[in-house]
Motif scaffolding. Sequence first.
Motif: not given
Length: 280
Positions: A204-213
């Motif tokens: 849940g680090i700020e600036g992270s999202d699930d685009s890596w999936t």
Amino acid sequence: MILPSSARISCMTAFRRYVAIGDSTTEGLEDPDGTGGYRGWADRLAQHIADHQDEPLEYANLAIRGLRMREIRISQFGAALAMEPELLSVFGGMNDVIAPRCDLDSIRADYVMIFGQARRQGITVLSFTVPDLASINPLGMTFRDRVIKLDDIIRTEAERHGVVVMDFEQYPVAQDPRLWFADRLHSNELGHRIVAAALAWRLGIEGSDDSWTTPLEGEPMRPRGRQLLTGDLEWAMHYLGPWLGRGIRRIRTGSGIAPKRPIPTVLPKSSVLEAGSREP
């Protein structure tokens, strides 16, 4: 209540100190840093954390290639606890899995001790599972049952102790051969980037999202017939053969290698590093 292993944690506080322990995966092979060493997902995760919080982050990486799970616990865990981290990442067991003899009960006991003691001290602990390597490594089917059992150990003990787990086995992108180095055992630079992005998202680090999936563009090239046989023979000659030779001579991969970041030091933000690189 323990979150599912694929869920994202929200409202995480800032981390003052992060310590990574493990084997070659955590050390960063095969993600060259341009200076003769290796970067890897742990360095990249630490950078992501440092860049997205106001508080400075101290980071240490004690991982050494070739170590089995028991060796990680004995040689690294005590030193990591002495550093009083707020975040501890731990992954190991693959060197046990690919060895002629694999003691899964011993691996479980080591994870129980590490997870349990770290959580009792209030440390946020992070780990992850291994994707199915059968389509990537020629020996993947041979060790498939062991890898499944290793993943189960990590999942069950993490849930029992309140450890954060990124379950890569649930995500097809992790099996894309384009994320793997030529030895078909370690991630390449892109693979390390995706692992770091996934772990940042899981925390849940700020600036992270699930685009890596998102699957990589295009279909990965999967050789067949003569091309597959040629590729497997080259892999055996360049990687499997030397590995077996070292095993016969009882030469450990990590012999004589020291941790790359043995002392927690403040990690400069990327903006500071970029500004420094522009200086004459």
